[in-house]
Write a protein that holds these residues in place. Structure first.
Motif, PDB file in Angstrom:
ATOM      1  N   LEU A 136      47.905 -12.679 -67.570  1.00  0.00           N
ATOM      2  CA  LEU A 136      46.817 -11.746 -67.300  1.00  0.00           C
ATOM      3  C   LEU A 136      46.854 -10.663 -68.314  1.00  0.00           C
ATOM      4  CD1 LEU A 136      46.917 -11.389 -63.390  1.00  0.00           C
ATOM      5  CD2 LEU A 136      45.492 -12.717 -64.718  1.00  0.00           C
ATOM      6  N   HIS A 138      45.272  -7.391 -68.553  1.00  0.00           N
ATOM      7  CA  HIS A 138      45.322  -5.997 -68.275  1.00  0.00           C
ATOM      8  C   HIS A 138      46.505  -5.694 -67.190  1.00  0.00           C
ATOM      9  CE1 HIS A 138      41.302  -7.034 -69.915  1.00  0.00           C
ATOM     10  NE2 HIS A 138      41.351  -5.706 -70.445  1.00  0.00           N
ATOM     11  N   VAL A 139      46.893  -4.532 -67.403  1.00  0.00           N
ATOM     12  CA  VAL A 139      48.013  -4.308 -66.336  1.00  0.00           C
ATOM     13  C   VAL A 139      48.120  -2.774 -66.361  1.00  0.00           C
ATOM     14  CG1 VAL A 139      49.838  -4.565 -67.497  1.00  0.00           C
ATOM     15  CG2 VAL A 139      50.298  -4.686 -65.225  1.00  0.00           C
ATOM     16  N   GLU A 140      48.496  -2.071 -65.267  1.00  0.00           N
ATOM     17  CA  GLU A 140      48.710  -0.490 -65.142  1.00  0.00           C
ATOM     18  C   GLU A 140      49.728  -0.498 -63.960  1.00  0.00           C
ATOM     19  OE1 GLU A 140      46.049   2.286 -65.600  1.00  0.00           O
ATOM     20  OE2 GLU A 140      44.849   1.211 -66.928  1.00  0.00           O
ATOM     21  N   MET A 210      49.352  -3.391 -61.174  1.00  0.00           N
ATOM     22  CA  MET A 210      47.785  -3.706 -60.761  1.00  0.00           C
ATOM     23  C   MET A 210      47.394  -4.635 -62.064  1.00  0.00           C
ATOM     24  SD  MET A 210      45.969  -0.387 -59.535  1.00  0.00           S
ATOM     25  CE  MET A 210      44.434  -1.389 -59.117  1.00  0.00           C
ATOM     26  N   PHE A 211      47.243  -6.184 -61.731  1.00  0.00           N
ATOM     27  CA  PHE A 211      46.609  -6.847 -63.019  1.00  0.00           C
ATOM     28  C   PHE A 211      45.322  -7.079 -62.954  1.00  0.00           C
ATOM     29  CE2 PHE A 211      51.281  -7.848 -62.553  1.00  0.00           C
ATOM     30  CZ  PHE A 211      51.679  -8.009 -64.006  1.00  0.00           C
ATOM     31  N   SER A 212      44.809  -7.515 -64.183  1.00  0.00           N
ATOM     32  CA  SER A 212      43.348  -7.888 -64.056  1.00  0.00           C
ATOM     33  C   SER A 212      43.262  -9.022 -65.057  1.00  0.00           C
ATOM     34  CB  SER A 212      42.557  -6.677 -64.405  1.00  0.00           C
ATOM     35  OG  SER A 212      41.212  -7.043 -64.237  1.00  0.00           O
ATOM     36  N   GLN A 215      37.504 -11.735 -63.843  1.00  0.00           N
ATOM     37  CA  GLN A 215      36.984 -11.517 -62.625  1.00  0.00           C
ATOM     38  C   GLN A 215      37.707 -11.505 -61.550  1.00  0.00           C
ATOM     39  OE1 GLN A 215      33.237 -13.783 -62.884  1.00  0.00           O
ATOM     40  NE2 GLN A 215      32.204 -12.477 -64.012  1.00  0.00           N
ATOM     41  N   GLU A 216      38.950 -11.283 -61.506  1.00  0.00           N
ATOM     42  CA  GLU A 216      40.010 -11.196 -60.684  1.00  0.00           C
ATOM     43  C   GLU A 216      41.155 -10.259 -60.692  1.00  0.00           C
ATOM     44  OE1 GLU A 216      41.996 -14.904 -60.180  1.00  0.00           O
ATOM     45  OE2 GLU A 216      42.475 -15.116 -62.205  1.00  0.00           O
ATOM     46  N   GLN A 217      41.594  -9.764 -59.676  1.00  0.00           N
ATOM     47  CA  GLN A 217      42.877  -8.678 -59.729  1.00  0.00           C
ATOM     48  C   GLN A 217      43.954  -9.282 -58.797  1.00  0.00           C
ATOM     49  OE1 GLN A 217      39.407  -7.573 -59.020  1.00  0.00           O
ATOM     50  NE2 GLN A 217      39.300  -7.309 -61.279  1.00  0.00           N
ATOM     51  N   LEU A 218      45.264  -8.908 -59.251  1.00  0.00           N
ATOM     52  CA  LEU A 218      46.300  -9.086 -58.593  1.00  0.00           C
ATOM     53  C   LEU A 218      47.240  -7.784 -58.453  1.00  0.00           C
ATOM     54  CD1 LEU A 218      48.684 -11.067 -57.412  1.00  0.00           C
ATOM     55  CD2 LEU A 218      49.489 -11.187 -59.604  1.00  0.00           C
ATOM     56  N   THR A 219      47.356  -7.516 -57.279  1.00  0.00           N
ATOM     57  CA  THR A 219      48.483  -6.339 -56.890  1.00  0.00           C
ATOM     58  C   THR A 219      49.670  -6.523 -56.174  1.00  0.00           C
ATOM     59  OG1 THR A 219      46.392  -4.953 -56.819  1.00  0.00           O
ATOM     60  CG2 THR A 219      48.344  -4.074 -55.748  1.00  0.00           C
TER      61      THR A 219
END
Length: 261
Positions: A136, A138-140, A210-212, A215-219
């Motif tokens: 993935l 993007h991550v914060e 928080m990953f992106s 069109q999907e996210q994983l927390t």
């Protein structure tokens, strides 16, 4: 007549707790004596003079340190010089300090343990984040702790940011904000990983990654509800420092429990 001499019972590991009056220190002073094979011989605080420190260290095999990054290094060095094995949970220690601990432990031929977190679920969170970081873009990270915590971000957040960047092999995508109307609102950044720290009273701590992707996210979220559950994990680390063949610094609770790669 058979000789029924009883098996020799091993001597308990003698433990001293640094900062016995702090949040974690109190939990260690109360909990470690209940752990099998351990005997807490005392505590060390900043008000103790050289003679008192020397006397307590002389009676100890292991020192458990959850104190402050400004005072911990000198105490750890003194403990190692006395042949006392450190178990370190102090957050915010510089890499140079950990390298010093490793070097001195090897000189003495003894073990040491450092971990940014002594929680099984936190270890799993970090491992899961490492898997997701490969796929993935993007991550914060958001982390929250009590308002008296000495460092920000937490050691866990800092470890995760570095680990995820290393696993990925390149920076994450870090979108540029055209206009920040408040300085620092986007938090700190390492390798494209944005890190945000919250400090409020009466909270033990939590971490959220928080990953992106497309069109999907994983927390992934880890939430602490008390400090008492640190005790068995720290006891396992104490035992690890005394294990045959353990020389130098063992890094991470995952390595203590055999989850390290």
């Amino acid at each position: 007549m058979l000789n029924t001499a009883s098996a020799q019972v091993p001597e308990p590991i003698r433990v001293v707790v640094a900062g016995p009056n702090g949040r974690m220190g109190r939990a260690m002073m109360e909990g470690l004596p209940q752990q099998s094979g351990l005997h807490v011989v005392g505590g060390l605080s900043r008000k103790d003079d050289d003679e008192a420190i020397a006397a307590v260290l002389a009676a100890a095999d292991v020192i458990v340190d959850f104190t402050h990054p400004a005072t911990s290094p000198a105490l750890l060095e003194r403990a190692l010089d006395a042949g006392v094995r450190p178990v370190i949970g102090t957050s915010g220690l510089a890499e140079e300090v950990l390298e010093l601990v490793d070097g001195k432990a090897r000189e003495q031929g003894i073990g040491a343990v450092w971990a940014p977190h002594f929680r099984l679920a936190a270890v799993l969170m970090i491992r899961f984040a490492g898997i997701a970081a490969r796929y993935l873009d993007h991550v914060e990270i958001i982390e929250a702790h009590h308002s008296t915590k000495a460092d920000a971000p937490s050691g866990v957040a800092r470890t995760m940011a570095r680990m995820m960047r290393d696993v990925r092999g390149s920076d994450f995508v870090d979108p540029t904000v055209e206009k920040e109307t408040l300085d620092g609102v986007r938090g700190g950044v390492h390798g494209g990983v944005r890190v945000h720290s919250i400090r409020v009273p009466d909270i033990v701590g939590w971490h959220e990654v928080m990953f992106s992707g497309d069109q999907e996210q994983l927390t992934i979220r880890h939430h602490e509800t008390g400090r008492e559950s640190y005790v068995p994990a720290v006891a396992a680390a104490v035992q690890k420092t005394m294990a045959p063949g353990v020389i130098g610094l063992v890094r991470g609770y995952d390595a203590v429990i055999g989850l390290a790669d």
